[in-house]
Design a protein around this motif. Sequence first.
Motif, mmCIF file in Angstrom:
data_model
loop_
_atom_site.group_PDB
_atom_site.id
_atom_site.type_symbol
_atom_site.label_atom_id
_atom_site.label_comp_id
_atom_site.label_asym_id
_atom_site.label_seq_id
_atom_site.Cartn_x
_atom_site.Cartn_y
_atom_site.Cartn_z
ATOM 1 N N HIS A 120 0.868 -1.204 -0.006
ATOM 2 C CA HIS A 120 -0.234 0.214 -0.167
ATOM 3 C C HIS A 120 0.628 1.361 -0.051
ATOM 4 N N GLN A 121 2.216 1.238 0.217
ATOM 5 C CA GLN A 121 3.131 2.267 0.143
ATOM 6 C C GLN A 121 3.448 2.474 -1.049
ATOM 7 N N ASP A 122 4.606 3.730 -1.581
ATOM 8 C CA ASP A 122 4.766 4.540 -3.067
ATOM 9 C C ASP A 122 5.455 3.177 -3.264
ATOM 10 N N SER A 123 5.575 3.363 -4.394
ATOM 11 C CA SER A 123 6.165 2.330 -5.236
ATOM 12 C C SER A 123 7.794 1.957 -4.862
ATOM 13 N N SER A 124 8.260 3.570 -4.009
ATOM 14 C CA SER A 124 9.522 3.056 -3.742
ATOM 15 C C SER A 124 9.661 2.892 -2.462
ATOM 16 N N LYS A 125 8.892 2.547 -1.748
ATOM 17 C CA LYS A 125 9.000 2.984 -0.200
ATOM 18 C C LYS A 125 8.019 1.031 0.137
ATOM 19 N N VAL A 126 7.908 0.007 -0.836
ATOM 20 C CA VAL A 126 6.716 -0.847 -0.036
ATOM 21 C C VAL A 126 7.792 -2.199 0.605
ATOM 22 N N CYS A 127 9.564 -1.549 0.436
ATOM 23 C CA CYS A 127 10.450 -2.803 1.242
ATOM 24 C C CYS A 127 10.873 -2.051 2.473
ATOM 25 N N GLN A 128 10.246 -2.258 3.507
ATOM 26 C CA GLN A 128 11.466 -1.563 4.201
ATOM 27 C C GLN A 128 11.796 -2.583 5.225
ATOM 28 N N THR A 129 13.646 -2.237 5.387
ATOM 29 C CA THR A 129 14.229 -3.262 6.364
ATOM 30 C C THR A 129 15.065 -2.127 7.074
ATOM 31 N N MET A 130 15.532 -3.194 8.145
ATOM 32 C CA MET A 130 15.486 -2.514 9.001
ATOM 33 C C MET A 130 16.604 -3.641 10.079
ATOM 34 N N LYS A 131 18.203 -3.029 10.692
ATOM 35 C CA LYS A 131 18.559 -4.139 11.644
ATOM 36 C C LYS A 131 17.770 -3.634 12.929
ATOM 37 N N LEU A 132 17.624 -5.389 13.396
ATOM 38 C CA LEU A 132 17.541 -5.530 14.290
ATOM 39 C C LEU A 132 18.341 -4.229 15.763
ATOM 40 N N LYS A 133 19.411 -4.400 15.339
ATOM 41 C CA LYS A 133 19.603 -3.860 16.415
ATOM 42 C C LYS A 133 19.745 -2.801 17.240
ATOM 43 N N LYS A 134 19.430 -2.076 15.587
ATOM 44 C CA LYS A 134 19.147 -0.795 15.344
ATOM 45 C C LYS A 134 17.648 -0.306 15.289
ATOM 46 N N LEU A 135 17.179 -1.179 15.937
ATOM 47 C CA LEU A 135 15.874 -0.876 15.977
ATOM 48 C C LEU A 135 14.947 0.090 16.678
ATOM 49 N N HIS A 136 15.753 0.308 17.532
ATOM 50 C CA HIS A 136 14.965 1.212 18.820
ATOM 51 C C HIS A 136 15.750 2.819 18.330
ATOM 52 N N ARG A 137 16.253 2.363 17.447
ATOM 53 C CA ARG A 137 16.478 4.011 17.041
ATOM 54 C C ARG A 137 16.084 4.453 15.172
ATOM 55 N N TYR A 138 15.247 3.727 14.262
ATOM 56 C CA TYR A 138 14.436 4.405 13.549
ATOM 57 C C TYR A 138 13.839 5.289 14.468
ATOM 58 N N LYS A 139 13.621 6.539 13.615
ATOM 59 C CA LYS A 139 12.721 7.500 13.804
ATOM 60 C C LYS A 139 10.497 6.750 13.446
ATOM 61 N N LYS A 140 10.293 6.769 14.305
ATOM 62 C CA LYS A 140 8.456 6.105 14.541
ATOM 63 C C LYS A 140 8.361 5.260 14.668
ATOM 64 N N MET A 141 9.685 3.957 14.980
ATOM 65 C CA MET A 141 8.878 2.568 15.634
ATOM 66 C C MET A 141 9.135 2.288 16.720
ATOM 67 N N LYS A 142 8.414 1.749 17.420
ATOM 68 C CA LYS A 142 8.048 1.491 19.116
ATOM 69 C C LYS A 142 8.287 -0.050 18.869
ATOM 70 N N VAL A 143 9.971 0.023 19.800
ATOM 71 C CA VAL A 143 10.159 -0.989 20.049
ATOM 72 C C VAL A 143 9.248 -1.932 20.699
ATOM 73 N N ASP A 144 8.635 -1.791 21.408
ATOM 74 C CA ASP A 144 7.515 -2.408 22.405
ATOM 75 C C ASP A 144 6.219 -3.283 21.138
ATOM 76 N N ASP A 145 5.855 -2.386 20.593
ATOM 77 C CA ASP A 145 4.782 -3.236 19.298
ATOM 78 C C ASP A 145 5.646 -4.050 18.806
ATOM 79 N N CYS A 146 7.309 -4.020 18.722
ATOM 80 C CA CYS A 146 7.696 -4.894 17.955
ATOM 81 C C CYS A 146 7.636 -6.761 19.211
#
Length: 562
Positions: free
Chosen positions: A147-173
């Motif tokens: 449902h995202q814009d075609s340039s943002k369909v695949c969102q890749t994150m590093k587990l160790k940096k999960l808490h540092r990504y903007k707007k990512m709530k680690v508690d949700d994960c």
Amino acid sequence: MADDVDSDSDDEIEYSGMIQPPLIKQLQTILSEYPDDGQILKEIIQNAEDAGASEMKILYDGRPAVQEPSTKKAPFRKYFKGPALLVHNNAEFSEDDWKGIKMLYSSIKEFDKTKVGRFGLGFKSVFHITDHPVIISGDQLLVLDPHQDSSKVCQTMKLKKLHRYKKMKVDDCLKAFSGVFGFDQNTLESGHFKGTIFRFPLRQEETKLSDNIYDKSKVDDLFMSFKDEAPVSLLFLKCLESITLLREENESKTGDIGEIHFSVHIDKTTIEAVRSSRTDMRSQIQSLGNTLPLDSIRNSYNMKICVEDDVHNVTYRSWKVMNLFQGENSMSSTLQKLSKDDSLSYSPYVGVAMDMDCPSNFQGHVFCFLPLPLTEESLSGLPIHVNGFFALSQSRRFVKWPTADQIRNHTHTDKSIQWNQALVIEVLSEVYSSFLQEFVQESSNYEDLSAHAITVSQCIPDANEVDEHWRILFPPLVEKLQNTKVFFTTNEGGKWISKDQAVFLRSNKIPSGHGVESTIRKILEMYQQNTVEVEDHVWETLELQEQEEVTPDFINSRQKKL
């Protein structure tokens, strides 16, 4: 003159690409080709197999997990909602796997002849279940959001940096993953998960992608479809040794998520031999790259499969399995050409398996490493299961065969159809013949040779039962068995002989009554004839009509000679 002026002008041709439909529309097209049924789990099993996993677990997690709606400050929240279907295997994604899962119509595995799910499309069938697949493997977390814009369909994150990504709530994960397959806070701190988890939040309302609402009852249907085929699901795989279904319906539970609901695994009595045989053949094939071996590669093993349900009822089935990767020296020029055709990218690989309990209701099923969906088209009519690198329909539900019109008009020039026919005629006939001969050689392991002879006889197909597309097997199989010792006689204490050494006895051809049959048997025994009792289907399939047969005339002639 005007043409000459135009040709010297500075005008340039305008180039453009084809206009592609939106991703949502492309996914809907794929979903229309992949029915919402048990094939979904098979696609996921195939991906685990291709990754080299030995264990796989599938969990229905009925917990609500994250219930709060996504907001501008927490846009990732929707990816961690529950209930969800989760799949775990004990292999980690390679770089090629991460690339491949982001492809839509092709796959990184497309030209890898050792892979089962090479086509990429199959995995997309999970969008029947969810709009937001989440994958954790090794040190990464990937979200697929069409449902995202075609340039943002695949969102890749590093587990160790999960808490540092903007707007990512680690508690949700953590609400979604903690306590599941060993994932916890320590996993995030270490930045690495040993294995792979797929999480599919169940679709709870209609979306632009699909109006297919997924609930517990539909997951139950998926589980049931797998359980129906579970006893044979591991037969022809090269890596997987166990598959377990689990459930978690305690909404407040936070650790050790999932209670075993059903499992299938290779029994400990045969696991080492099976593992060794599989590993050896797999390494030989992998060492080839994209070339063909000069000599055929084969293996065979006895496999005992254990199935356990949720109330601990345990059942066992024993199988004899043989696999063959045809060598170039044993191929026709046609099969060589097709095997080297990059547009096909198939391997000349076929396997067969026989249920050693010989149930009377056995139906020979067709596999492409996993069983094809159970329909009339996937039943061969053979007395054994057949596996192969067959060319399948787009939905991967049927083997491609020529239509009636194509056969009538001799127009079946489709290379994939030619491939399937060559695979049956050349490779299946070879492995079937080898299977029968090895089965005969193993008779020394059995105390009751006559009973074993009956089992060998049951391996021979009945021409009247076999599906028309598979009857092309008979001529080459009969030819390969021409001079082999696959017929058992009780003469001289019991031995295996070729058809030219035998005198065939069909009980239904001997006159009944007045003790005629018992008298004939005594005469045959007295004169030490190599009598072979044979069923009608064996007589017909192996074309024994020209061989010596026990008849009143035959008995009279023997008595006169002696």
